[in-house]
Design an enzyme around this catalytic site. Structure first.
Site, PDB file in Angstrom:
ATOM      1  N   ARG A 140       0.753  -1.131  -0.025  1.00 39.76           N
ATOM      2  CA  ARG A 140      -0.041   0.083  -0.035  1.00 39.76           C
ATOM      3  C   ARG A 140       1.015   1.043   0.077  1.00 39.76           C
ATOM      4  NH1 ARG A 140       2.568   1.721   3.550  1.00 39.76           N
ATOM      5  NH2 ARG A 140       0.999   3.450   3.687  1.00 39.76           N
ATOM      6  N   GLY A 141       0.164   2.414  -0.157  1.00 39.86           N
ATOM      7  CA  GLY A 141       0.977   3.643  -0.230  1.00 39.86           C
ATOM      8  C   GLY A 141       1.172   3.951  -1.919  1.00 39.86           C
ATOM      9  N   ALA A 142       0.847   5.157  -2.092  1.00 33.39           N
ATOM     10  CA  ALA A 142       0.586   5.677  -3.433  1.00 33.39           C
ATOM     11  C   ALA A 142       1.678   4.998  -4.681  1.00 33.39           C
ATOM     12  CB  ALA A 142       0.406   7.034  -3.640  1.00 33.39           C
TER      13      ALA A 142
ATOM     14  N   ARG B 196      -6.990  -0.222  -6.976  1.00 31.25           N
ATOM     15  CA  ARG B 196      -7.416   0.749  -5.881  1.00 31.25           C
ATOM     16  C   ARG B 196      -7.571   2.234  -6.769  1.00 31.25           C
ATOM     17  NH1 ARG B 196      -3.993   1.328  -0.477  1.00 31.25           N
ATOM     18  NH2 ARG B 196      -6.082   2.273   0.283  1.00 31.25           N
TER      19      ARG B 196
ATOM     20  N   GLN C  43      -1.642   2.010   9.956  1.00 32.93           N
ATOM     21  CA  GLN C  43      -0.335   2.483   8.984  1.00 32.93           C
ATOM     22  C   GLN C  43       0.636   3.068   9.941  1.00 32.93           C
ATOM     23  OE1 GLN C  43      -3.325   2.763   7.874  1.00 32.93           O
ATOM     24  NE2 GLN C  43      -3.289   2.365   5.608  1.00 32.93           N
TER      25      GLN C  43
ATOM     26  N   ASP D 161      -2.009  10.749  -2.032  1.00 33.51           N
ATOM     27  CA  ASP D 161      -2.381   9.776  -2.913  1.00 33.51           C
ATOM     28  C   ASP D 161      -2.543  10.408  -4.419  1.00 33.51           C
ATOM     29  OD1 ASP D 161      -2.861   8.679  -0.278  1.00 33.51           O
ATOM     30  OD2 ASP D 161      -2.590   6.808  -1.620  1.00 33.51           O
TER      31      ASP D 161
ATOM     32  N   ASN E  69      -5.565  12.215   0.836  1.00 28.65           N
ATOM     33  CA  ASN E  69      -4.532  11.563   1.410  1.00 28.65           C
ATOM     34  C   ASN E  69      -5.166  10.804   2.404  1.00 28.65           C
ATOM     35  OD1 ASN E  69      -1.786  10.641   2.098  1.00 28.65           O
ATOM     36  ND2 ASN E  69      -2.010  11.587   3.902  1.00 28.65           N
ATOM     37  N   LYS E  70      -4.513   9.828   3.211  1.00 33.16           N
ATOM     38  CA  LYS E  70      -5.297   9.081   4.443  1.00 33.16           C
ATOM     39  C   LYS E  70      -6.530   9.939   4.978  1.00 33.16           C
ATOM     40  CE  LYS E  70      -5.017   5.460   4.526  1.00 33.16           C
ATOM     41  NZ  LYS E  70      -5.914   4.680   3.740  1.00 33.16           N
TER      42      LYS E  70
HETATM   43  O1  MRU Z   1      -4.388   3.245   2.261  1.00 28.97           O
HETATM   44  P1  MRU Z   1      -2.966   3.328   2.215  1.00 28.97           P
HETATM   45  O2  MRU Z   1      -2.256   2.797   3.137  1.00 28.97           O
HETATM   46  O3  MRU Z   1      -2.519   2.827   0.954  1.00 28.97           O
HETATM   47  O4  MRU Z   1      -2.837   4.929   2.299  1.00 28.97           O
HETATM   48  C1  MRU Z   1      -1.526   5.451   2.081  1.00 28.97           C
HETATM   49  C2  MRU Z   1      -1.379   7.092   2.405  1.00 28.97           C
HETATM   50  O5  MRU Z   1      -2.464   7.664   2.509  1.00 28.97           O
HETATM   51  C3  MRU Z   1      -0.099   7.721   2.170  1.00 28.97           C
HETATM   52  O6  MRU Z   1      -0.076   8.866   3.036  1.00 28.97           O
HETATM   53  C4  MRU Z   1       0.143   8.023   0.739  1.00 28.97           C
HETATM   54  O7  MRU Z   1      -0.199   6.805  -0.173  1.00 28.97           O
HETATM   55  C5  MRU Z   1       1.186   8.711   0.511  1.00 28.97           C
HETATM   56  S1  MRU Z   1       2.550   7.367   0.428  1.00 28.97           S
HETATM   57  C6  MRU Z   1       4.186   8.067   0.067  1.00 28.97           C
END
Ligand code: MRU
Length: 356
Positions: A55-57, A98, A202, A243, A253-254
């Site tokens: 996970r993470g963009a 996603r 996370q 994201d 973002n999250k």
């Molecule tokens: O649901 P996730 O864990 O994929 O969400 C991730 C985030 O919101 C991060 O802050 C974002 O992807 C930036 S990662 C460098």
């Protein structure tokens, strides 16, 4: 960073191509269990993105790029010269894994350009080179933006971050955590407060693991504790990843990032968004147009075997929110820093030569 043992457990080694297979460090079981899972098919790779193995963009974009290699390898083995026709469905499957992080479709589009440029014969060597290029470029971008972001912090100060925008979420080093690592090394950050980040945790599971691994002082707090911490003083910055950043500087973002931005403005704490330019989506005008992923309500109604709310109760589980550009002090990318983002400033940033 690729270590001597390609499958050594480290936050900087979450996505690995090794001996013709894709390996992902399973982020669902960290920090308790650090296990690499192997992937040989595009369907399993898309499933790993949806199910949060990775996970993470930026990390999901890099994973999808390797997924395209797996798809092409399989199509070439099954169909020979007619392999290209078999690929369209696979690319659509990866793109749909996603919806919010634009890095996913960005990476697939880049792989599509590489596909278009291929001659005859085995497509794998060229596609693998492109995927590894995307991976290496992301890691390099994070080091560059980390230095840019650190230079803004006069410090020493404590900071808050949310979710995980670290090495695990990227090709290495991290975006928000890249800035934090560089600023800590320069003596400008004392302690990092990490929101636990419900419901997937996370922050407490991944960001705290990364920071502890790097010897950076870290304190985990509940998501609701950020306001009283800011009110108490001592927090100079909120530093987060993104994201997807729209052309006007609004960003997804999250979930919980928006509340942090509101709190930061109220308490005169500076708010920094650290992201590679692959996270900027100039095709989307404003944040309201960013697709926001909603996940299974059960992710917040239960934890493992434990039911956390009475049976039959509804829950909403949007996993990202949109922070308006007006609450953002800085967007920090590998191409440079944008203060108080506007559409014009972001257009200038994106128009400049990436190598400049
Ligand atoms: O649901 P996730 O864990 O994929 O969400 C991730 C985030 O919101 C991060 O802050 C974002 O992807 C930036 S990662 C460098």
């Amino acid at each position: 960073m690729q270590t001597a043992n390609p499958l050594a457990v480290s936050p900087d080694n979450a996505v690995v191509w090794h001996r013709d297979r894709l390996y992902l460090l399973d982020q669902r079981t960290l920090p308790e269990h650090a296990v690499f899972l192997p992937f040989d098919s595009v369907a399993a790779t898309a499933g790993a993105i949806t199910d949060m193995v990775v996970r993470g963009a930026p990390a999901i974009g890099i994973t999808a790029a390797y997924g395209v290699v797996l798809a092409a390898r399989d199509a070439y083995a099954r169909k020979g010269a007619g392999w290209r026709g078999a690929l369209e469905q696979d690319l659509a499957l990866l793109t749909a894994a996603r919806p919010t992080a634009v890095n996913l479709s960005w990476a697939i589009e880049r792989m599509q350009h590489a596909l278009d440029a291929l001659g005859g014969g085995d497509p794998v060597p060229d596609l693998l080179q492109e995927a590894q290029g995307i991976h290496a470029e992301d890691r390099a971008a994070n080091h560059t933006l980390g230095e840019f972001g650190a230079a803004l912090i006069r410090g020493p100060t404590d900071v808050i971050t949310h979710c995980n925008a670290g090495a695990l979420a990227t090709g290495g080093y991290g975006t928000a955590l890249g800035v934090i690592r560089s600023a800590y090394a320069a003596g400008r950050i004392g302690r990092v407060y990490v929101d636990e980040t419900r419901p997937w945790l996370q922050g407490s599971r991944l960001t705290a693991w990364e920071l502890a691994h790097s010897g950076i002082p870290v304190t985990v707090q509940t998501d609701g504790a950020a306001a009283s911490l800011m009110a108490a003083g001592g927090i100079g910055w909120v530093i987060v990843g993104a994201d997807r950043i729209a052309a006007n500087g609004d960003l997804a973002n999250k979930i919980g990032t928006y509340s942090l931005a509101v709190l930061a403005r109220y308490h005169r704490v500076e708010f920094m968004v650290a992201a590679p330019t692959s996270t900027l989506d100039m095709r989307i005008e404003r944040g309201a147009d960013i697709p926001i992923e909603e996940r299974d309500p059960d992710e917040i109604l239960s934890y493992g075997d434990r039911q956390l709310a009475p049976p039959g109760v509804d829950a909403r589980n949007p996993v990202f929110d949109v922070t308006p550009a007006s609450l953002v002090d800085y967007i920090v990318t590998e191409r440079g820093v944008v203060e108080r983002p506007t559409p014009d400033k972001l257009r200038v940033l994106m128009d400049q030569d990436a190598a400049a």
